[in-house]
Design a protein around this motif. Structure first.
Motif, short mmCIF file in Angstrom:
data_model
loop_
_atom_site.label_atom_id
_atom_site.label_comp_id
_atom_site.label_asym_id
_atom_site.label_seq_id
_atom_site.Cartn_x
_atom_site.Cartn_y
_atom_site.Cartn_z
N TYR A 193 -12.00 -1.70 -0.63
CA TYR A 193 -10.60 -2.05 -0.50
C TYR A 193 -10.49 -3.57 -0.39
O TYR A 193 -11.46 -4.27 -0.07
N ASP A 195 -7.73 -6.74 1.17
CA ASP A 195 -6.58 -7.05 2.02
C ASP A 195 -6.36 -8.55 1.98
O ASP A 195 -6.98 -9.30 2.72
N THR A 211 -3.27 8.72 4.57
CA THR A 211 -2.24 8.49 3.55
C THR A 211 -2.72 7.31 2.73
O THR A 211 -2.76 6.18 3.22
N THR A 213 -3.32 4.18 0.66
CA THR A 213 -2.53 2.96 0.44
C THR A 213 -3.00 2.26 -0.82
O THR A 213 -4.11 2.48 -1.31
N ASN A 214 -2.13 1.38 -1.33
CA ASN A 214 -2.42 0.80 -2.65
C ASN A 214 -3.60 -0.16 -2.65
O ASN A 214 -4.17 -0.44 -3.70
N ASN A 215 -4.00 -0.70 -1.49
CA ASN A 215 -5.14 -1.62 -1.50
C ASN A 215 -6.48 -0.90 -1.61
O ASN A 215 -7.52 -1.52 -1.76
N GLN A 234 -2.90 -4.13 -4.70
CA GLN A 234 -2.39 -5.40 -4.19
C GLN A 234 -2.31 -6.46 -5.28
O GLN A 234 -1.77 -7.54 -5.05
N THR A 314 6.66 -6.72 -0.33
CA THR A 314 6.22 -5.70 0.62
C THR A 314 7.12 -4.47 0.50
O THR A 314 8.35 -4.60 0.43
N THR A 318 5.89 1.37 4.26
CA THR A 318 4.45 1.47 4.52
C THR A 318 3.79 0.14 4.83
O THR A 318 2.60 0.10 5.17
N GLU A 320 2.89 -1.96 2.75
CA GLU A 320 1.97 -2.33 1.68
C GLU A 320 2.49 -3.56 0.94
O GLU A 320 3.70 -3.72 0.79
N PHE A 328 2.71 -0.04 -6.65
CA PHE A 328 2.89 0.95 -5.61
C PHE A 328 2.94 2.32 -6.28
O PHE A 328 3.45 2.46 -7.38
#
Length: 385
Positions: A193, A195, A211, A213-215, A234, A314, A318, A320, A328
């Motif tokens: 991942y 960030d 759940t 996440t997109n990253n 991201q 953003t 979420t 994200e 997304f």
């Protein structure tokens, strides 16, 4: 008894092959042979019996491999895919004069173990190319090389680790979609991942978020010579601990499920804070260097298009984030109110949603609170220069 004897013979062959040869192909699988140095793919071009090389992949670019064990060494017959009656062979004995080795690897109808057997070994070497050498039987100091007259040899006297002497041998790869990327090691954190709120470096987590996440999700596309383009939700590429991004990866070896890359990606351990790193001395058969791709089933992808490299948006529900090129995956279309553009100094930001595109437009502001012309040099320079 015959079945047991046959099984034991096959098992012995597999054991010998796995220990004596660095390359263990699967029967019936068609492989591409691609030069690490110039990215050219070998082919049996019509009108010539000498192997040629080109950037693009065609039906003539595939080969099959048939092993033959002699003593403790595994050699291979190399066949043009679809015609096991033809053999890749040494059309001329390798010479210490490299100029004489130009375009001397060809295809013949005659099976001759003196000229049709090849050793395929994984090399590491001082240049760490992380690919294979293809050498004629009895001439380990020579390796295939892309020459102007076709495939030939180049020797630097037992230093076959130069990029143009190094070859990726892999089935055609078809990875086009959205995936999670995981290392095959069992003793490390394995799920990749990014960030960018922390830094650029790609890390690995022990588990995927419950759940997703997109990253943690990567958009992967494949060029026709097995080069992958990789970008996560991201909008950031893989970025290893040596402070360099890897927006593309070259597949160096694959069994169709696990992948080893010419960049020698390694899943970092706790001593590296689980950062993605490169381990160029690492073998393709080591789990730490092997990667798998698990498809992510998504019905609605919303791509982010931003006109400023410092800008991002953003998704409020979420938290994200996504830069230009990011995305997304949402169950329903977002509203403008669901999205917040990042604050970029001196710029005004506007967010719009157009179909499956989320557009983030940043423009230099015409007014700025508390700033009069002549009293804010930076803003005035941007606005009026």
């Amino acid at each position: 008894m015959k079945k047991i004897t046959t099984f034991l013979a096959l098992l012995l062959t597999c054991i010998i092959g796995a220990t004596a040869a660095d390359f263990v192909p699967k029967d019936g699988v068609k492989y591409l042979i691609k030069c690490k140095g110039d990215n050219n793919v070998v082919c049996t071009r019509e009108g010539t019996t000498i192997l040629q090389a080109q950037q693009s992949v065609s039906d003539a670019s595939y080969f099959t491999f048939e092993s033959k064990v002699e003593g403790e060494v595994t050699y291979f017959y190399i066949h043009p895919a679809g015609d096991a009656t033809k053999y890749v062979y040494t059309a001329k004995t390798p010479s210490t004069d490299n100029n004489a080795n130009n375009g001397v690897v060809g295809v013949t109808d005659t099976k001759n173990d003196a000229t049709c057997l090849w050793k395929i070994t994984f090399n590491k070497g001082s240049n760490n190319p992380c690919a294979f050498n293809i050498t004629p039987k009895g001439y380990d100091e020579y390796s295939w090389n892309c020459r102007d007259k076709g495939i030939g040899y180049w020797t630097t006297r037992y230093k076959n680790n130069e990029d143009n002497n190094s070859w990726y041998i892999t089935p055609n790869v078809v990875l086009n979609g959205y995936y999670t990327i995981k290392n095959t090691a069992t003793d490390r954190r394995t799920n990749l991942y990014n960030d960018f709120g922390v830094d650029n470096v790609t890390r690995a987590a022990e588990n995927l978020p419950t759940t997703l996440t997109n990253n943690y999700v990567w958009h992967v596309t494949t060029a026709n010579n097995n080069e992958l383009t990789v970008l996560n939700g991201q909008g950031t590429p893989l970025y290893h601990d040596g402070n360099a991004s890897l927006p593309t990866l070259k597949v160096a070896y694959s069994d169709g499920t696990k992948y080893y890359f010419g960049e020698a990606l390694n899943c970092g351990n706790s001593g590296r804070n689980f950062k993605l790193t490169l381990w160029k001395d690492g073998d393709y058969s080591v789990a730490d260097n092997q990667w798998t791709f698990a498809p992510v089933e998504v019905s609605n992808i919303y791509n982010v298009v931003c006109n400023n490299e410092n800008g991002y948006v953003t998704y409020n529900a979420t938290s994200e984030k996504a830069k230009n090129g990011g995305f997304f995956f949402l169950s329903s279309a977002p509203q403008v109110a669901d999205l917040t553009a990042a604050t970029v100094e001196y710029y005004d930001a506007a967010v719009t949603v157009d179909g499956n595109n989320i557009n983030v437009t940043l423009q230099i502001g015409r007014t700025q609170a508390g700033c009069q012309r002549g009293s804010c040099q930076d803003w005035c320079r941007l606005s009026y220069s």
